[in-house]
Design a protein around this motif. Sequence first.
Motif, PDB file in Angstrom:
ATOM      1  N   PRO A   1       0.968  -1.040   0.021  1.00 32.37           N
ATOM      2  CA  PRO A   1       0.116   0.144  -0.092  1.00 32.37           C
ATOM      3  C   PRO A   1       0.827   1.092   0.015  1.00 32.37           C
ATOM      4  CG  PRO A   1      -0.832  -1.662   1.419  1.00 32.37           C
ATOM      5  CD  PRO A   1       0.344  -2.507   1.084  1.00 32.37           C
ATOM      6  N   GLU A   2       1.956   1.236   0.521  1.00 28.20           N
ATOM      7  CA  GLU A   2       2.936   2.382   0.813  1.00 28.20           C
ATOM      8  C   GLU A   2       3.501   2.562  -0.705  1.00 28.20           C
ATOM      9  OE1 GLU A   2       3.043  -0.159   2.904  1.00 28.20           O
ATOM     10  OE2 GLU A   2       2.366   0.907   4.790  1.00 28.20           O
TER      11      GLU A   2
ATOM     12  N   ARG B   1       2.032   1.941  -3.488  1.00 24.86           N
ATOM     13  CA  ARG B   1       1.095   2.309  -4.470  1.00 24.86           C
ATOM     14  C   ARG B   1       0.933   3.893  -4.087  1.00 24.86           C
ATOM     15  NH1 ARG B   1      -2.651  -2.513  -2.961  1.00 24.86           N
ATOM     16  NH2 ARG B   1      -1.660  -4.390  -3.834  1.00 24.86           N
ATOM     17  N   ASP B   2       0.812   4.145  -2.645  1.00 25.14           N
ATOM     18  CA  ASP B   2       0.545   5.749  -2.422  1.00 25.14           C
ATOM     19  C   ASP B   2       1.867   6.587  -3.225  1.00 25.14           C
ATOM     20  OD1 ASP B   2      -1.628   4.939  -0.981  1.00 25.14           O
ATOM     21  OD2 ASP B   2      -0.412   5.083   0.974  1.00 25.14           O
TER      22      ASP B   2
ATOM     23  N   LYS C   1      -5.976   4.933 -11.129  1.00 25.57           N
ATOM     24  CA  LYS C   1      -7.035   4.131 -10.537  1.00 25.57           C
ATOM     25  C   LYS C   1      -7.511   3.185 -11.603  1.00 25.57           C
ATOM     26  CE  LYS C   1     -10.832   7.360 -11.789  1.00 25.57           C
ATOM     27  NZ  LYS C   1     -11.703   8.215 -11.231  1.00 25.57           N
TER      28      LYS C   1
ATOM     29  N   TYR D   1      -6.207   2.056  -5.540  1.00 23.10           N
ATOM     30  CA  TYR D   1      -6.424   3.325  -5.094  1.00 23.10           C
ATOM     31  C   TYR D   1      -5.393   3.751  -3.788  1.00 23.10           C
ATOM     32  CZ  TYR D   1     -10.889   2.988  -7.638  1.00 23.10           C
ATOM     33  OH  TYR D   1     -11.569   2.972  -8.475  1.00 23.10           O
TER      34      TYR D   1
ATOM     35  N   GLN E   1      -4.310   4.518  -0.479  1.00 20.17           N
ATOM     36  CA  GLN E   1      -4.595   4.553   1.017  1.00 20.17           C
ATOM     37  C   GLN E   1      -4.517   5.937   1.818  1.00 20.17           C
ATOM     38  OE1 GLN E   1      -6.268   1.584   2.134  1.00 20.17           O
ATOM     39  NE2 GLN E   1      -6.389   1.411  -0.132  1.00 20.17           N
TER      40      GLN E   1
ATOM     41  N   ASP F   1      -3.864  10.157   2.366  1.00 22.33           N
ATOM     42  CA  ASP F   1      -4.480  11.285   1.949  1.00 22.33           C
ATOM     43  C   ASP F   1      -3.540  12.158   0.873  1.00 22.33           C
ATOM     44  OD1 ASP F   1      -5.638  13.680   1.295  1.00 22.33           O
ATOM     45  OD2 ASP F   1      -5.561  14.270   3.478  1.00 22.33           O
TER      46      ASP F   1
END
Length: 272
Positions: free
Chosen positions: A127-128, A130-131, A160, A165, A167, A169
Amino acid sequence: MIATYHNHSKWSDGRSTFAELYKRAEAVGVNELGLSDHFCLYPDGRVPDWSLDPSQFEDYLSDVGSFKNHGNLAIRVGLEYDWFEGHDPTIRPLVERIPLDYRIGSVHHVEQEQFDMSIEYWSNKSPEERDNVYRKYWNQIQEMASSGLFDIAAHLDLPKKLGFYPQADISDVIDEALEAIRENDLVVELNTAGFGKPCADGYPSLEILKRCKAKEIPVTLSADGHQPEHILYEFERGLARLKEASYKEIARFREREVWFESLDEALKSSST
């Protein structure tokens, strides 16, 4: 008036000739048809096989130009330029040498890896990570807009596409990119191709469109068609989305001049 500017032919990764796109546009009542095939130049000088090569520019312009006096369908010619980090010195001489009706700037790569074609690109990341891709994407959008080379910012929010997407902000980097778009007088397109992808949404999202509207950034509408049947893909849905975001006008292009049509008129045209 029905106008569609973001379309691809066999000159790049489209499936049809421009003649076939033209025939379809006439049949479905398009008033202005634009061709904007891909031009992608990697920082090391490579041109992928799905892109126009600089040696083809003159033939490309000649092909599209040969249709300009046919019937009542107005023809516009553009290109979609891929932007890489720090790309200005590489791309500027090529962008400035070609006379076009509009220039589209887009980002499909982060750290020279294409992020919109493979689910594995995303599924193999944390997730990190992807961010981080999302943040770098929006940073490149900001850089592309700040170059002052382009008229249209293509399919914002493209990462997207395959259903992954952020995670965290990332509103800060989105806002910085939108500010650069506003300051450099770019038009944002609502790209309806995303409605048919795993994300099942236009590019950009309604939320980002509303942020564009709040900054008074103008919009246009495109289907990113790669075959004749997709020239007006989900156009009515896209027009309704623009209205939902409180837009009242839609941008049109000719010889790098921009003018505006009432969104209500465009809605009427699309439904007749």
